[in-house]
Design a protein around this motif. Sequence first.
Motif, PDB file in Angstrom:
ATOM      1  N   UNK A 190       0.822  -1.222   0.000  1.00 50.83           N
ATOM      2  CA  UNK A 190       0.000   0.000   0.000  1.00 50.83           C
ATOM      3  C   UNK A 190       0.850   1.263   0.000  1.00 50.83           C
ATOM      4  N   UNK A 191       1.998   1.218   0.681  1.00 48.75           N
ATOM      5  CA  UNK A 191       2.876   2.392   0.739  1.00 48.75           C
ATOM      6  C   UNK A 191       3.448   2.717  -0.635  1.00 48.75           C
ATOM      7  N   UNK A 192       3.975   1.711  -1.321  1.00 46.38           N
ATOM      8  CA  UNK A 192       4.566   1.952  -2.641  1.00 46.38           C
ATOM      9  C   UNK A 192       3.487   2.283  -3.675  1.00 46.38           C
ATOM     10  N   UNK A 193       2.345   1.604  -3.600  1.00 50.83           N
ATOM     11  CA  UNK A 193       1.265   1.897  -4.546  1.00 50.83           C
ATOM     12  C   UNK A 193       0.775   3.329  -4.394  1.00 50.83           C
ATOM     13  N   UNK A 194       0.759   3.819  -3.165  1.00 53.69           N
ATOM     14  CA  UNK A 194       0.307   5.187  -2.911  1.00 53.69           C
ATOM     15  C   UNK A 194       1.163   6.212  -3.648  1.00 53.69           C
ATOM     16  N   UNK A 217       1.689  -6.308   1.311  1.00 51.43           N
ATOM     17  CA  UNK A 217       2.185  -5.521   2.439  1.00 51.43           C
ATOM     18  C   UNK A 217       1.298  -4.302   2.655  1.00 51.43           C
ATOM     19  N   UNK A 218       1.217  -3.878   3.909  1.00 48.52           N
ATOM     20  CA  UNK A 218       0.482  -2.650   4.221  1.00 48.52           C
ATOM     21  C   UNK A 218       1.316  -1.763   5.131  1.00 48.52           C
ATOM     22  N   UNK A 219       1.170  -0.499   4.903  1.00 43.08           N
ATOM     23  CA  UNK A 219       1.757   0.542   5.735  1.00 43.08           C
ATOM     24  C   UNK A 219       1.033   1.822   5.402  1.00 43.08           C
ATOM     25  N   UNK A 252       0.647  -8.387   5.443  1.00 45.52           N
ATOM     26  CA  UNK A 252       1.719  -8.169   6.417  1.00 45.52           C
ATOM     27  C   UNK A 252       2.034  -6.685   6.558  1.00 45.52           C
ATOM     28  N   UNK A 253       2.003  -6.207   7.786  1.00 45.87           N
ATOM     29  CA  UNK A 253       2.391  -4.822   8.070  1.00 45.87           C
ATOM     30  C   UNK A 253       3.922  -4.715   8.027  1.00 45.87           C
ATOM     31  N   UNK A 254       4.396  -3.667   7.373  1.00 49.07           N
ATOM     32  CA  UNK A 254       5.844  -3.432   7.264  1.00 49.07           C
ATOM     33  C   UNK A 254       6.156  -1.980   7.655  1.00 49.07           C
ATOM     34  N   UNK A 255       5.986  -1.651   8.931  1.00 50.10           N
ATOM     35  CA  UNK A 255       6.239  -0.273   9.361  1.00 50.10           C
ATOM     36  C   UNK A 255       7.721  -0.050   9.664  1.00 50.10           C
ATOM     37  N   UNK A 256       8.186   1.150   9.351  1.00 43.75           N
ATOM     38  CA  UNK A 256       9.525   1.585   9.763  1.00 43.75           C
ATOM     39  C   UNK A 256       9.337   2.892  10.507  1.00 43.75           C
ATOM     40  N   UNK A 257       9.520   2.855  11.834  1.00 43.52           N
ATOM     41  CA  UNK A 257       9.109   4.004  12.647  1.00 43.52           C
ATOM     42  C   UNK A 257      10.170   4.515  13.605  1.00 43.52           C
ATOM     43  N   UNK A 258      11.264   3.755  13.796  1.00 41.58           N
ATOM     44  CA  UNK A 258      12.257   4.119  14.808  1.00 41.58           C
ATOM     45  C   UNK A 258      13.530   4.680  14.176  1.00 41.58           C
TER      46      UNK A 258
END
Length: 301
Positions: A190-194, A217-219, A252-258
């Motif tokens: 979802x992140x890349x498609x956005x 993947x979702x983010x 699958x959630x693939x967050x990068x937050x830290x």
Amino acid sequence: MNKIGLHIGYWWGTGEEHDIFNMLELTHHAGLDVIEINPDWLMRMTESECREFTEKLDAYHMSATLNGGLTAENDIASDSASARSAGIEFCKRVLDKMPKLGLTVWSGCNYSEWLRCPDASQDAQEEKKRALGYCRDSMREIIKTAEAVGVDYCFEVLNRFEQFLFNTSSEAVAFAESVGSDRAKILLDSYHMNIEEDVSSAAIAYACAKRRLGHFHVGSSNRRIPGLVADDINWNNLARALNSSGYEGAIVMEPFVLTSAHNAKRTRVWRSLSSEADPSRLVADAFAGGQFLRKVLADNQ
């Protein structure tokens, strides 16, 4: 309903990333169905660790998927014949070990170097055409091993800032078809498609119609856990597209937050997206994300 999972990259920077069993425990506490590991962890695990890990997965009623890719030294789309050869052998070794953990999906930038850009001194379109040819030839050899071990080999469709061989669902599907195997599939995110797709739901529908969507993947729009705050992604539309297209795989959630994560520079995390939360808060956030995704999927049947 689709199983909901979490990439272990979410735990990088917490101090827990040095123990795969700790990351599994945290993912279990977040109430999730799937833990997504990377080839680095898979290849370093001993026979006894693989057995223990699968036993814990069974006890938690969880499963695992694999996500991760290649470097300049083993890029199967490289101009360097030695790099391509190294990449082919690496990919075969990874695939051969995947059954040890019951892994049946390998997704990611497993077709070229992550963050590879065209050489500034060359014509970008010519390099792209040449690299795709090398990649296709390499994959036609690798995919035989994927077929033998029963693994779907899913090419991740990344945005233009992370790869250049393909950036849309239609481009990736065309490449997967050129490999000549039903095991050659794609990963949409979802992140890349956005960033890249005109209409994300249409990209999902197209890949599913072609029977090539193997992983998802979702983010959120800034790569946080979905559902924690309002963002620009239309989750209802995505859920309707996945449901109506008949996608049955994991989400699958693939967050990068830290900012403390070892890959923070490479994922461009220049500010904290979690208030540098401790593991207990991250568990709570991941739990909330899983609940959000299950609800939005159920509401859009």
